[in-house]
Design a protein around this motif. Sequence first.
Motif, short mmCIF file in Angstrom:
data_model
loop_
_atom_site.label_atom_id
_atom_site.label_comp_id
_atom_site.label_asym_id
_atom_site.label_seq_id
_atom_site.Cartn_x
_atom_site.Cartn_y
_atom_site.Cartn_z
N UNK A 29 69.98 85.42 21.52
CA UNK A 29 70.20 84.14 20.86
C UNK A 29 68.89 83.37 20.75
N UNK A 30 68.85 82.52 19.77
CA UNK A 30 67.70 81.63 19.59
C UNK A 30 68.21 80.20 19.55
N UNK A 31 67.64 79.36 20.42
CA UNK A 31 68.03 77.96 20.50
C UNK A 31 67.61 77.26 19.20
N UNK A 32 68.49 76.45 18.65
CA UNK A 32 68.19 75.73 17.41
C UNK A 32 67.36 74.48 17.66
N UNK A 33 67.14 74.14 18.92
CA UNK A 33 66.33 72.98 19.24
C UNK A 33 64.89 73.39 19.61
N UNK A 34 64.74 74.25 20.62
CA UNK A 34 63.39 74.60 21.11
C UNK A 34 62.90 75.96 20.59
N UNK A 35 63.75 76.70 19.88
CA UNK A 35 63.42 78.01 19.28
C UNK A 35 63.12 79.12 20.29
N UNK A 36 63.41 78.89 21.57
CA UNK A 36 63.22 79.96 22.56
C UNK A 36 64.43 80.89 22.51
N UNK A 37 64.16 82.15 22.90
CA UNK A 37 65.22 83.17 22.86
C UNK A 37 65.71 83.49 24.26
N UNK A 38 66.98 83.82 24.33
CA UNK A 38 67.58 84.23 25.60
C UNK A 38 68.72 85.21 25.32
#
Length: 151
Positions: A29-38
């Motif tokens: 997944x990619x966060x829509x706020x900080x663009x980091x992936x997890x």
Amino acid sequence: MKCPYCGYTESKVVDSRSTEDSMAIRRRRECLSCSKRYTTYEKVEDIPILVIKKDLSREYFDKSKIINGLIKACQKRPVSRAQIEQIAEEVEKQLSNRMCTEVSSKDIGEMIMNRLKMVDEVSYVRFASVYRQFKDINTFMEEIKNLMGNK
């Protein structure tokens, strides 16, 4: 799903695939706020099955108990570990497919014996002698006669 970095609740799925054992789905997944992936894992929630024992007490179903019992019954017999695990897996799958939350130990024993009879008759008689608690040699002989009569 909260982002583990910033706590934002919205994300997009970048990649999705099954795990090696096909028991879960791995999602990048990619966060829509900080663009980091997890990575997250999604799996079907198991409904715990309770086994009703002879004394009417209950305990959680444990496939390893089936495997251990089969290993003892199949000692020094031409039954592979893979065959033993397959029997245990089939019993577990049949119980799950029933969608019941409780099952008697008697039902589980019968399922095991039905499968074991097709794999190795000597192991079947060994398992049955412990499971059915043969009282004497006559009960044991009756089971062997039944086995021979079914051929």
